[in-house]
Design a protein around this motif. Structure first.
Motif, short mmCIF file in Angstrom:
data_model
loop_
_atom_site.label_atom_id
_atom_site.label_comp_id
_atom_site.label_asym_id
_atom_site.label_seq_id
_atom_site.Cartn_x
_atom_site.Cartn_y
_atom_site.Cartn_z
N UNK A 88 0.83 -1.21 0.00
CA UNK A 88 0.00 0.00 0.00
C UNK A 88 0.86 1.26 0.00
N UNK A 89 1.95 1.26 0.75
CA UNK A 89 2.84 2.43 0.77
C UNK A 89 3.47 2.64 -0.61
N UNK A 90 3.84 1.53 -1.26
CA UNK A 90 4.43 1.65 -2.59
C UNK A 90 3.43 2.24 -3.58
N UNK A 93 2.99 5.95 -2.95
CA UNK A 93 4.07 6.78 -3.50
C UNK A 93 3.94 6.90 -5.02
N UNK A 94 3.58 5.80 -5.68
CA UNK A 94 3.46 5.83 -7.13
C UNK A 94 2.29 6.71 -7.56
N UNK A 95 1.16 6.61 -6.88
CA UNK A 95 -0.04 7.34 -7.28
C UNK A 95 -0.15 8.70 -6.63
N UNK A 96 0.72 8.99 -5.68
CA UNK A 96 0.68 10.29 -5.02
C UNK A 96 -0.45 10.45 -4.03
N UNK A 97 -1.07 9.37 -3.59
CA UNK A 97 -2.17 9.42 -2.61
C UNK A 97 -1.90 8.43 -1.50
N UNK A 98 -0.96 8.76 -0.63
CA UNK A 98 -0.59 7.85 0.45
C UNK A 98 -1.73 7.65 1.43
N UNK A 99 -2.50 8.73 1.68
CA UNK A 99 -3.59 8.62 2.62
C UNK A 99 -4.66 7.64 2.15
N UNK A 100 -4.97 7.69 0.85
CA UNK A 100 -5.97 6.77 0.31
C UNK A 100 -5.51 5.32 0.42
N UNK A 101 -4.23 5.07 0.13
CA UNK A 101 -3.72 3.71 0.21
C UNK A 101 -3.65 3.21 1.65
#
Length: 485
Positions: A88-90, A93-101
């Motif tokens: 989820x953290x990866x 970072x890739x999608x720019x939405x850490x909170x959503x992941x």
């Protein structure tokens, strides 16, 4: 996540599911890991799967039912949660939405608790229940065998009681007969023929006493004497019968002692008089009974024998029985030579009682099994429920935090203008973007952000605002969801 983006790994997921089914019996832990890993991947991707849901539930249940210890399952749960967090953290970072992941990872963990931890606890509870029931029946069978052994032991103890009764009553009577016959044997008032008959009677009584002692040795319980009840004669009766047989007995003290202590006192007096008659013929005997508020003391002391007797000291079964009885009652016992004679001294507490050893019954074992099973059921339901409740609290807290920190007030939204620099616009934007943003196409070459118009945690009809940046300039702003009136 659109299904079209999963086409590249459909075959991998299908192979993972088939492998989990194939190895479910020989390797329940591997089967559980494969099925739960596939389910976790799908949850993180935002895709539901009935096949993996059913597989995760079944493999988790079978894991709890077939695996003995809980540690491998706990390690597997922890590893899945840790791997899911890393993935989820990866993606964040890739999608720019850490909170959503992160929120999606919490949903993944919550799903594992519902679809994996709960079934695993259910399987483990069923396994423990089956083991407890099996152990309970085995214990019941063992208790039945023990009851048969106890019954046989009681029969042996009864034989020992019979032998001791013979020693207490017949031995005492034979000793008195031999004592009286010995007196007649030396009586000069009788002619030679009668004195010879008395001597033969004395010898016959002695031989009968020795035969009785041999029989008692065969019937008695080795190594232990059961507590025995002496004759119903009182201390005074015992002394009077001894005197009538020719013994010089002096009785002193309180002789009216009742209860368990009274039985023990009469037993001591009887054994002391019997020993004096057998091993110290013609000796004077002093019987003393003393009482106070807490103890009763009894002593039987005889002087040195007047006539010589055989050096055989006997088996001392009577003294052994007295010692056992005194110690079981919490008293003291002492017996040994004293001033050329022999003394028996016993001190007994008044609060002495009968010691009964508890025997565990089959019903108590069954109740213990039921209690352990109920405790296992509470753990099987309570632990997953506590974990699920904690996750719901964390998820709701994180959701509330994201809602309150992703609000773009309408007055600030109205101050934004097309062509404004990104640096200037970000000064008015909140620190977080909203969760569960609408899925909409972005303007060409632009990236968009979504915010709530007001901090409404439980109101899902609030307005959603969108601002889009192309490089370092604001290129679009609009209300993508109007609140329902």
């Amino acid at each position: 996540m659109p299904v079209s983006k999963l086409t590249w790994d459909v075959f991998a997921l299908f192979g993972l599911l088939v492998t989990a089914v194939v190895v479910s019996r020989p390797q329940p832990l591997a089967s559980f890991v494969l099925a739960s890993a596939g389910l976790a991947y799908l949850v993180l991707a935002g895709v539901g799967s009935a096949s993996y849901t059913i597989a995760a539930v079944l493999t988790s249940y079978l894991l709890g039912r077939r695996l003995e210890g809980p540690r491998p399952a706990v390690y597997a749960f922890s590893a899945l949660a840790a791997a899911g967090l890393g993935y989820a953290m990866l993606l964040g970072v890739i999608r720019g939405r850490l909170d959503t992941q992160v929120m999606q990872w919490l949903w993944m963990v919550f799903g594992l608790v519902l679809l994996a931890v709960f079934p695993w606890f259910a399987g483990r509870f069923m396994r423990q229940r089956a083991e407890l029931l099996r152990a309970g029946w085995q214990r019941a069978e063992q208790l039945e065998r023990e009851q048969r052994i106890i019954a046989e032991r009681e029969r042996l103890r009864e034989r020992a009681r019979i032998a001791q009764d013979m020693h207490d009553s017949l031995g005492h009577e034979l000793a008195l007969i031999a004592l009286r016959a010995g007196g007649l044997e030396v009586d000069r008032g009788l002619d030679q023929r009668h004195r010879q008959a008395a001597g033969e009677l004395r010898m016959t009584a002695g031989q009968a006493s020795e035969t009785l002692r041999t029989i008692i040795g065969l019937l008695g319980e080795p190594g232990r004497l059961a507590p025995l009840r002496p004759t119903n004669d009182s201390v005074a009766d015992l002394v009077e019968r001894a005197r009538a047989s020719g013994m010089a007995v002096d009785l002193d003290g309180e002789v009216d002692v009742t209860g368990v202590v009274g039985l023990a006192v009469r037993r001591v007096v009887q054994e002391g008089l019997t020993n004096a008659a057998k091993y110290a013929p013609g000796a004077s005997v002093d019987v003393r009974v003393e009482r106070n508020e807490s103890f009763t003391s009894v002593s039987v002391v005889n002087g040195p024998p007047v006539r010589s007797v055989a050096a055989d000291g006997g088996t001392q079964r009577g003294l052994i029985g007295l010692r056992e009885r005194a110690l079981l009652m919490g008293g003291t016992f002492a017996a040994g030579p004293e001033d050329g004679g022999f003394a028996v001294r016993v001190r007994l507490p008044h609060d002495a009682g009968t010691v009964v050893e508890p025997i565990e019954t089959t019903e108590s074992v069954r109740e213990q099994v039921r209690r352990t099973a109920r405790r296992g059921l509470i753990v099987a339901v309570g632990v997953p429920a506590a974990i699920a409740t904690g996750l719901v609290a964390v998820m709701f807290g994180y959701y509330a935090y994201s809602v309150t920190h992703s609000v773009l007030p309408l007055e600030d939204y109205d101050r934004l203008w097309i062509g404004q620099s990104k640096e200037g616009a970000e000064d008015m934007l909140p620190e977080m973007e909203m969760l569960d943003a609408p899925s909409m196409p972005n303007p060409p070459g632009a990236g968009c952000r979504y915010y709530l118009a007001e901090p409404a945690i439980l109101n899902f009809n609030t307005a959603v605002l969108r601002v889009c940046f192309d490089g370092d300039r604001l290129v679009a702003k609009d209300v993508v969801r109007e609140p329902h009136q």
